[in-house]
Design a protein around this motif. Structure first.
Motif, mmCIF file in Angstrom:
data_model
loop_
_atom_site.group_PDB
_atom_site.id
_atom_site.type_symbol
_atom_site.label_atom_id
_atom_site.label_comp_id
_atom_site.label_asym_id
_atom_site.label_seq_id
_atom_site.Cartn_x
_atom_site.Cartn_y
_atom_site.Cartn_z
ATOM 1 N N ARG A 24 -18.723 6.063 -3.143
ATOM 2 C CA ARG A 24 -19.732 6.015 -4.197
ATOM 3 C C ARG A 24 -19.892 4.570 -4.650
ATOM 4 O O ARG A 24 -19.076 3.701 -4.327
ATOM 5 N N VAL A 25 -20.939 4.340 -5.419
ATOM 6 C CA VAL A 25 -21.199 3.013 -5.974
ATOM 7 C C VAL A 25 -20.316 2.819 -7.207
ATOM 8 O O VAL A 25 -20.307 3.659 -8.114
ATOM 9 N N ALA A 26 -19.568 1.737 -7.249
ATOM 10 C CA ALA A 26 -18.716 1.455 -8.400
ATOM 11 C C ALA A 26 -19.559 1.262 -9.647
ATOM 12 O O ALA A 26 -20.590 0.589 -9.618
ATOM 13 N N GLY A 27 -19.136 1.888 -10.740
ATOM 14 C CA GLY A 27 -19.793 1.688 -12.018
ATOM 15 C C GLY A 27 -20.904 2.651 -12.349
ATOM 16 O O GLY A 27 -21.445 2.595 -13.455
ATOM 17 N N VAL A 28 -21.274 3.535 -11.420
ATOM 18 C CA VAL A 28 -22.350 4.483 -11.739
ATOM 19 C C VAL A 28 -21.841 5.506 -12.760
ATOM 20 O O VAL A 28 -20.649 5.823 -12.798
ATOM 21 N N PRO A 29 -22.734 6.025 -13.599
ATOM 22 C CA PRO A 29 -22.319 7.007 -14.603
ATOM 23 C C PRO A 29 -21.813 8.311 -13.997
ATOM 24 O O PRO A 29 -20.941 8.972 -14.568
ATOM 25 N N ALA A 30 -22.362 8.701 -12.844
ATOM 26 C CA ALA A 30 -21.967 9.954 -12.208
ATOM 27 C C ALA A 30 -22.328 9.898 -10.733
ATOM 28 O O ALA A 30 -23.165 9.093 -10.308
ATOM 29 N N ALA A 31 -21.691 10.767 -9.951
ATOM 30 C CA ALA A 31 -21.991 10.841 -8.521
ATOM 31 C C ALA A 31 -21.668 12.240 -8.022
ATOM 32 O O ALA A 31 -20.712 12.878 -8.490
ATOM 33 N N LEU A 32 -22.489 12.713 -7.076
ATOM 34 C CA LEU A 32 -22.306 14.036 -6.486
ATOM 35 C C LEU A 32 -21.865 13.867 -5.038
ATOM 36 O O LEU A 32 -22.581 13.280 -4.224
ATOM 37 N N GLU A 33 -20.674 14.374 -4.722
ATOM 38 C CA GLU A 33 -20.167 14.327 -3.357
ATOM 39 C C GLU A 33 -20.643 15.585 -2.638
ATOM 40 O O GLU A 33 -20.410 16.700 -3.112
ATOM 41 N N CYS A 34 -21.320 15.402 -1.509
ATOM 42 C CA CYS A 34 -22.013 16.529 -0.865
ATOM 43 C C CYS A 34 -21.658 16.664 0.610
ATOM 44 O O CYS A 34 -21.426 15.676 1.302
#
Length: 202
Positions: free
Chosen positions: A119-129
């Motif tokens: 994932r991108v460092a620092g993003v507020p949220a991320a969805l692993e799919c």
């Protein structure tokens, strides 16, 4: 006015994308079979099921994101907050196949928990799919539209605790960025609440 898309609109710019707006941005990170990394924003992205959690993005042709997810069956949909808008735009560059947009945009990577793409460092949220289906929509005449739609089930969700307020994900604090028409974007700066009505018979 009324127009048929096949016959043109007569306006300075096509209004279609401005009408279908705002559109959430799926900032898709993926990895190829050979380990190559890719990061690209897709405004034809959304969730389409809550049980199970399913999301999809549409690629205009066989771009790296579609190719890599087909090869490895995994991707991460990173949430673009206001602080990452400019970096996200950098990753939309039409770079040669195999370019690592993390490096190009000066972004750090963080390992995912359930899938191989970071994932991108620092993003507020991320969805692993994990990919459930890849298909090519057809046009009315049955010919190939050129779009490649990648659907995936969300198997892991990252949320930066800094964006939780009273146990709720704070969209205003994150400043969720969406795509509008033309060259325009928006970021959430306020929200309002409406409760679904309860059906009551007379």
């Amino acid at each position: 006015m009324f127009y048929e898309p096949s016959k043109g609109h007569g306006l300075p710019h096509d209004p279609f994308k401005a009408i279908v707006a705002p559109r959430p941005i799926g900032w898709i990170s993926s990895i190829g079979r050979d380990g190559s990394l890719n990061l690209a924003p897709y405004s034809y992205f959304n969730a389409f099921s809550a049980n199970p959690f399913l999301v999809w993005f549409s690629s205009g042709g066989e771009k790296d994101s579609a190719t890599f997810t087909a090869e490895t069956g995994e991707f991460v949909a990173n949430l673009v907050g206001r602080d990452h808008a400019e970096k996200m735009n950098l990753t939309s560059v039409n770079a040669p196949r195999g370019t690592n947009e993390f490096d190009y945009a000066g972004l750090e990577m963080v390992p995912s928990q359930m899938v191989k793409p970071p994932r991108v460092a620092g993003v507020p949220a991320a969805l692993e799919c994990k990919v459930t289906e890849i298909f090519r929509p057809k046009m009315l005449d049955g010919s190939d539209s050129g779009a490649v739609v990648v659907a995936g089930e969300v198997v892991g969700i990252f949320i930066d605790d800094a964006f939780l307020t009273d146990g709720l994900f704070d969209m205003v604090k994150a400043g969720n960025v969406s795509r509008l028409g033309y060259m325009d974007y928006s970021a959430i700066s306020e929200t309002f609440v409406m409760r679904r009505p309860r059906w009551e018979k007379d």
